[in-house]
Design a protein around this motif. Structure first.
Motif, short mmCIF file in Angstrom:
data_model
loop_
_atom_site.label_atom_id
_atom_site.label_comp_id
_atom_site.label_asym_id
_atom_site.label_seq_id
_atom_site.Cartn_x
_atom_site.Cartn_y
_atom_site.Cartn_z
N LYS A 46 49.14 71.18 -33.37
CA LYS A 46 49.29 70.97 -31.94
C LYS A 46 50.50 71.71 -31.38
CE LYS A 46 49.78 66.48 -32.55
NZ LYS A 46 49.65 66.29 -34.00
N THR A 47 51.60 71.46 -32.05
CA THR A 47 52.83 72.09 -31.57
C THR A 47 52.70 73.61 -31.59
OG1 THR A 47 54.08 70.22 -32.41
CG2 THR A 47 55.33 72.23 -31.93
N THR A 48 52.01 74.09 -32.59
CA THR A 48 51.82 75.52 -32.71
C THR A 48 51.07 76.06 -31.49
OG1 THR A 48 51.71 75.21 -35.09
CG2 THR A 48 50.98 77.34 -34.24
N CYS A 162 54.56 69.70 -22.64
CA CYS A 162 55.37 68.59 -23.14
C CYS A 162 54.94 68.23 -24.55
CB CYS A 162 55.19 67.36 -22.25
SG CYS A 162 55.29 67.73 -20.50
N ASP A 163 55.88 68.33 -25.47
CA ASP A 163 55.59 68.00 -26.86
C ASP A 163 56.11 66.62 -27.17
OD1 ASP A 163 54.96 68.04 -29.48
OD2 ASP A 163 55.92 69.97 -29.95
N GLU A 164 55.19 65.70 -27.21
CA GLU A 164 55.50 64.30 -27.46
C GLU A 164 56.68 63.83 -26.62
OE1 GLU A 164 55.13 62.87 -31.32
OE2 GLU A 164 54.15 64.67 -32.09
N PRO A 165 56.56 63.87 -25.35
CA PRO A 165 57.68 63.52 -24.47
C PRO A 165 58.04 62.04 -24.55
CG PRO A 165 55.71 63.81 -23.17
CD PRO A 165 55.35 64.20 -24.56
MG LIG Z 1 54.23 68.62 -33.49
#
Ligand SMILES: [Mg+2]
Ligand SMILES: Nc1ncnc2c1ncn2[C@@H]1O[C@H](COP(=O)(O)OP(=O)(O)OP(=O)(O)O)[C@@H](O)[C@H]1O
Lengths: 233, 1030
Positions: A46-48, A162-165
């Motif tokens: 996901k982050t990628t 937003c990455d896991e805000p």
């Molecule tokens: Mg991640």
């Protein structure tokens, strides 16, 4: 043509002898002004995807077309310019500059952006008008995340990533942050993409992209997204 | 964690954090290299000299006597136990063509054990008429092997002909002597300008002196000669020196007696000769007198003879004349008788005729007639008889007449003969007279001469007697090696380097410790999580700390070992090389010094170890839970600048961040400032030293000494010769003006400080002094005037001896006469110790007129020095001319070599600066990588990111630089004081350009570091950085 088109995007990491394929032919579309939630297990990639969308990383293969521009193949400078003008980031751990006050943190982003909003206005929008002159250390996690969101919104990005805000926030605060993000889509016309582990958030999204094992498993469109207040976890 | 994993972990840590490892490595390398290198340089220099002395058997002591070393003196010296003795002749001469003053040493290849010569070219002399010259003269004067040179015999105080059999020599080689390790200084002399230009070696047989002039003594312990310059050596030599002095004590009077005896012998001989001469003179006079008397007698005799002759002649003539008269009378009587007889005869005839007539008349005879006839006959017979008698008488008279004539002839002859005899006698006399007068004349002149000679001889004898009475006791000089020019100075130089070694490396170590501390602190900070985990797993503090110590120690030991290697080799080589042009020593000996090695390795270990302890301590004290939580970020704080909204509001964010960061990370701020300041300070000190050194040539020969040439005058020159010199000068186009001075070597005495050699200068015309030499106060630049109140002294001597205006100055001249002066002023001067005295004051205190022995010349701009030099240097009235341009060139050359030392400093300091800046920046970046990644993510361009961090660094560098410049000024002053030579004053001023250079260099390094950082930041993995939680 969709506002965002990711087509057959590949990303591989080489760590030592082994090659990790973090994104394995990712393909999805997002329409302008949508509130998108990406869900998936840890390590799914996901982050990628988000990093590639935000121009923080570049894909090895495929196309990533944002508002008609394929950013794959951009050089470092091109990506920076792209980030500078079109992308706002919100991280799990806020990443505020400890040495700047809330207002200054926002101004800092605004200062470099082509079509930035007034810092004080935007801080008022996120409900921090009375904490503007506080340093991050003097703010709670939620407040910090709101500053981070304000900082991201200040430059009127095309994309708010937003990455896991809410990862580090309690339920209530998390909801407030989510509400804020949801509103910003309306107020600023940004396309918001939020990564989360928390599938409970999915109902409030216009579009839910399920990534698993480096591939898009499912893309669900919510005709009727739930308001944030109704979400529970 | 067992050992294996620990090492694995540590090794991985090292390979993963190369920059960090390298910074500790590099800083310890630099620190130890600099400390060990600079520290080793002094000892290495001494060691090189020591080995050289040992190799060429430098003497330990040198013995000279004011009366020469007689055989009995030599006996005393030969009896010194455990020592080698070597005696020789020396003679100071001046080479005719070049005017170089040279000390000649006698040489005998079989007896040369001490002070062996190293032959640079050619060979040593093997027979008379050959000379091997000082190698330093070779370059100075372009002598060539095979050339012949000769020595001046005139116009010098000591005529070498008295002591040398030969005066011209063929150059056969160029040599060096361990007596002269300095390239230029050869000591002083009575001949020429007062200082020797070199030495020469000729075969012993060239000398015609009776006694040796000098003895070298070398003691047998070979270890001692190795230890030259050590206190042990100095003490042992001092003892031996005293012992020899004691042994020679009886010889002071002994030698005096010997010389007196010698003089007495001469006096006796002289007296005898004198007496003989006097006697001879008397004899001659007597002889002359006798001759006179004899002559006078001769004349008397001659006179008498003449008289006698006259008398005799007169008497003879009278007798003869009487005889003649007698004869005439007799003749007349005879004639009368004859005529009477003839008448009688005629009467008789007429009687007869009458008778006959009568007879006839008578015609016959008558008896009467007969009687008458008979009577007539008888009468006739008697007349006839008478006539016969007359005839007889006539014959007798004739005979008498004949006899008279004969007698007359006899007389005439006799007279004539006597006359001839007398004439001869007279001629003889006259000749005698001539001879006499010649003899007399000769005698007169000779006697005059002889008398003068005699009186002179008498005077001489008198003098000799006085001299004999005046013969002083022999003074023996037992000199140690410090009397060799350059010997002590070399030690001073090496000590100076050593003193630099005490200042600079301290800085280096402080900076190294600082870098280690920041680096290790950062490492521990980064390892918090790791430490916490290990702690949670139950590892002991010791086990956890081990990794950090191992890490630090590996870096330190590697760095310091390599640093030692580099330092021990590089610094002595480079610095000694610089001194190479000052000393003719072989190349430096590289030594390993255990003490410096231990000090530097342990110092470095202590620094990094200490830093590690400090860094680890905090982390270890905390519990695992705290460590596993991210370190609470430093709180943002308002800084005082924000209270000034006017400024603060006008700052951009990046500037605000920079400003806040500066104050937020106080420790880093201080460290950076201190680090940069240290480096800038060191660089400035280096440049400052270079300024101080190179400036003095300009100051001394530009600002202070305005004259262009110095002429050493021959004080024995005649008026005419001096006039010729002045005419020659005036004819020369280059010449403008001349200034007479008296200059003499002096010793400036001091009770507490070491005595210093200096020069006394008396200007003939003090009013014009400022045209030739500017004597001014260094602070106020106010020009001094030379007064009769007191003297002006140069600044360095004032500093060394602690004089100030109004103090008393004691100086002694070459004859050991002391004079006290009052100090009236202290003037700026960089070379030598000078004392300026007003001529009136000089007269007053010394009771003699100074000898104007030195002229200072002002020349115009288009001077042709060669032409001017040639035109006057051959004059008898001058001993030599020296052009300042040449002196200053040579001097600048000498200073250049000192400059290398400063370049070493600058390069070392600069590399240190680089490492420090790189390190601090690196740590700054790594500490703030998250912040940097954040702004990168926000879309800051690489340039902006670099500037973001660099703005702070620039500010810190700026502050550090300013502080460093101040520090540099202090350090510079300190180093100057310790590194200065006694005879030289370095300029105390650092040029503005040096401040600029130092700052620029610091900023240049800062920029290079910035560029490096820029590339590093460009490639920072921001995703990675943001992912990590710290
Ligand atoms: Mg991640
Ligand atoms: N820089 C990298 N080097 C090597 N592998 C990486 C790198 N970044 C990501 N990966 C790998 O790629 C895969 C996808 O990672 P990614 O961070 O995108 O997962 P994620 O879905 O965001 O997980 P999480 O929910 O835990 O954040 C993982 O297996 C991860 O180990």
């Amino acid at each position: 043509m969709a506002y965002i088109e990711v087509k057959n995007e590949y990303k591989r990491y080489k760590s030592g002898e082994t090659i990790v394929v973090a994104n394995d032919g990712i393909t999805f579309e997002v329409e302008k002004g949508e509130f998108v939630v990406i869900v998936g297990p840890s390590g799914a990639g996901k982050t990628t995807v988000l990093n590639i969308l935000g121009g923080m990383d570049s894909a090895d293969e495929g196309e990533v077309i944002i508002d008609g521009t394929n950013i794959v193949g951009f050089n470092e400078k091109g990506l920076t310019t792209y980030r500078r003008n079109d992308v706002g980031f919100v991280f799990q751990n806020y990443n505020l500059i400890a040495n700047l006050t809330a207002k200054e943190n926002v101004e800092m982003a605004a200062e470099i952006s082509a079509h930035a909003l007034d810092a004080e206005t935007i801080l008022k929008e996120v409900g921090l008008e009375h904490r503007m002159d506080n340093f991050p250390a003097q703010l709670s996690g939620g407040e910090q995340q709101r500053v981070a969101i304000a900082r991201a919104l200040a430059k009127q990005p095309k994309l708010l990533l937003c990455d896991e805000p809410t990862g580090a926030l309690d339920f209530e605060t998390g909801k407030q942050v989510l509400k804020l993000l949801n509103e910003s889509k309306e107020n600023y016309g940004a396309t918001v993409i939020v990564i989360t582990h928390n599938r409970a958030i999915a109902p409030m999204a216009d579009r839910v992209i399920d990534i698993n094992n480096a591939k898009v498993r499912d893309v669900k469109l919510n005709k009727q997204p739930l308001p944030v207040a109704e979400i529970e976890w | 964690m067992n050992k294996k994993t620990l090492w694995k972990d540590t090794w991985r840590e090292i390979t993963n954090t190369k920059t960090r490892f390298l910074s500790i490595f590099a800083i310890t390398l630099l620190g130890t290299a600099f400390f060990a290198g600079i520290s080793a340089t002094g000892p290495d220099m001494l060691d090189t000299a020591r080995t050289y002395y040992a190799k060429y058997e430098l003497m330990d002591l040198r013995v000279q006597s004011s009366l020469g070393l007689a055989s009995k003196d030599e006996e005393v010296l030969a009896n010194i136990p455990d020592a080698t003795l070597q005696t020789h002749f020396t003679q100071d001469v001046i080479i005719s063509d070049t005017g170089d003053a040279v000390k000649l040493f006698s040489f005998n290849s079989s007896a040369q054990e001490i002070n062996q010569y190293s032959v640079e070219e050619g060979k040593l002399p093997t027979k008379v008429g050959e000379i091997a010259l000082d190698a330093s003269l070779e370059n100075q004067e372009n002598f060539i092997i095979g050339e012949t040179l000769s020595f001046k015999t005139e116009d010098i105080p000591e005529d070498p002909t008295e002591n040398l059999n030969y005066l011209s020599y063929e150059i056969v080689g160029f040599i060096k002597s361990p007596l002269y390790i300095e390239n230029i200084a050869r000591g002083n002399t009575q001949v020429g300008s007062g200082s020797l230009d070199g030495f020469g070696v000729i075969h012993e047989d060239n000398f015609s002196m009776d006694v040796k002039t000098e003895a070298f003594i070398q003691f047998d312990q070979p270890s001692e000669s190795q230890l030259a310059y050590s206190t042990g050596y100095e003490e042992s030599i001092e003892k031996k020196q005293a012992e020899i002095e004691k042994q020679l004590e009886p010889r002071q009077a002994g030698r005096q007696q010997e010389i007196r005896d010698e003089i007495q012998e001469e006096i006796t001989k002289g007296q005898n000769e004198l007496n003989e001469a006097k006697e001879e003179l008397e004899n001659a006079e007597k002889e002359l007198q006798d001759a006179r008397e004899e002559l006078d007698q001769g004349w008397q005799d001659y006179e008498d003879g003449m008289d006698e002759l006259e008398n005799e002649r007169d008497a003879g003539q009278t007798e003869l004349d009487q005889g003649k008269v007698q004869i005439e009378e007799n003749k007349r009587e005879l004639d009368q008788q004859e005529s009477e007889l003839n008448q009688a005869l005629a009467e008789i005839e007429s009687g007869r005729e009458e008778l006959e007539e009568t007879k006839l008349a008578l015609g016959g005879s008558t008896p009467e007639i007969q009687q008458l006839e008979e009577e007539l006959n008888a009468r006739e017979i008697s007349v006839r008889q008478g006539l016969n008698q007359i005839q007889q008488g006539k014959a007798e008279i004739l005979q008498r007449e004949q006899e008279l004539t004969n007698a007359q002839a006899q007389l005439n002859f006799e007279i004539a003969q006597a006359k001839t005899e007398l004439e001869n006698a007279r001629q003889d006399l006259e000749e005698g007279e001539q001879e006499y007068s010649e003899g007399k004349a000769e005698f007169d002149t000779e006697a005059e001469e002889a008398r003068i000679e005699i009186s002179e001889a008498e005077e001489d004898l008198e003098k000799a007697r006085e001299e004999m009475a005046d013969v002083p006791e022999a003074e023996f000089y037992v000199l140690d090696r410090t009397s060799n020019p350059g010997y002590s100075e070399f030690e001073d130089n090496s000590n100076r380097i050593a003193s630099i070694a005490q200042v600079f490396p301290v800085f280096f170590f402080l900076l190294a410790a600082l870098i280690s501390l920041t680096t290790m602190t950062r490492m521990v900070d980064e390892g918090r999580n790791h430490i916490g985990t290990l702690k949670a797993l139950g590892y002991s503090n010791g086990a956890i700390a081990t990794k950090y110590f191992v890490y630090a120690f590996v870096a330190t030991i590697m760095g310091s070992l390599i640093g030692l290697g580099i330092g021990y080799y590089l610094f002595p080589s480079v610095i000694f090389d610089a001194y190479g042009s000052l000393y003719n020593l072989p190349s430096v000996e590289i030594n390993f010094f255990l003490n410096y090695s231990l000090i530097s390795v342990f110092g470095a270990l202590l620094a990094t170890g200490g830093a590690t302890i400090v860094a680890v301590r905090v982390a270890l004290r905390a519990n695992a839970a705290t460590l596993l939580r991210p370190k609470a970020p430093k709180k943002g704080k308002r800084i005082f600048l924000e209270r000034i909204p006017f400024i603060w509001n006008h700052l951009s964010f990046t500037r605000k961040v920079a400003a806040r960061n500066l104050f937020r990370y106080k420790r880093r701020m201080l460290m950076t400032i201190f680090g940069v300041a240290g480096c800038t300070g060191l660089i400035l000190t280096g440049f400052g030293l270079s300024d101080s050194i190179s400036d003095i040539a300009d100051l001394q020969y530009g600002k202070i000494n305005q004259y262009d040439a110095i002429v050493a005058l021959n004080t024995d020159a005649t008026e005419e010769e001096l006039t010729e010199y002045e005419e020659k000068l005036n004819q020369n186009d280059s010449f403008e003006e001349k200034f007479s001075t008296y200059q003499n070597s002096i010793t400036i005495e001091n009770e507490t400080e070491t005595n210093q050699e200096g020069t006394l200068i008396v200007p003939k015309n003090p009013n014009d002094l400022s045209q030739f030499i500017s004597l001014s106060d260094i602070e106020t630049d106010e020009e001094y005037e030379l007064t009769t109140e007191g003297v002006l002294i140069s600044q360095k001597i004032a500093e060394l001896h602690g004089y100030s205006k109004g103090d008393e100055l004691t100086i002694t001249n070459a004859d050991n006469q002391a004079t006290n002066y009052q100090i009236e002023g202290i003037f700026e001067n960089y070379l030598g110790h000078l004392v300026y005295v007003h001529p009136t004051l000089y007269n007053e205190l010394n009771e003699e007129e100074p000898e104007w022995n030195t002229d200072l010349l002002l020349l115009n701009d288009n001077v042709n020095e060669d032409e001017l030099g040639e035109s006057i240097s051959s004059l008898d009235s001058i001993l030599g001319i020296t052009f300042i341009s040449m002196v200053s060139d040579v001097f600048i050359g000498t200073l250049d070599s000192l400059g290398v030392v400063t370049i070493v400093l600058i390069v070392s300091a600069a590399s240190l600066a680089f490492v420090v800046l790189y390190n601090l920046t690196n740590i700054n970046v790594s500490e703030r990588i998250r912040e940097l990644s954040t702004i990168k993510v926000l879309g800051f361009y690489d340039k902006e990111v670099t500037l973001y961090i660099y703005r702070e660094n620039l500010m810190l560098t700026l502050m550090g630089t300013v502080a460093g410049l101040g520090l540099g000024v202090l350090l510079h002053q300190y180093v100057l004081k310790t590194a200065e030579l006694d005879q030289m004053m370095f300029s105390r001023i650092i040029n503005y350009s040096s401040f600029i250079y130092s700052s620029i260099l610091t900023f240049l390094f800062s920029s290079i570091v910035m560029i490096a950082m820029h590339y590093k930041l460009k490639h920072v993995d921001m995703i990675e950085a943001l992912k990590t939680i710290d």
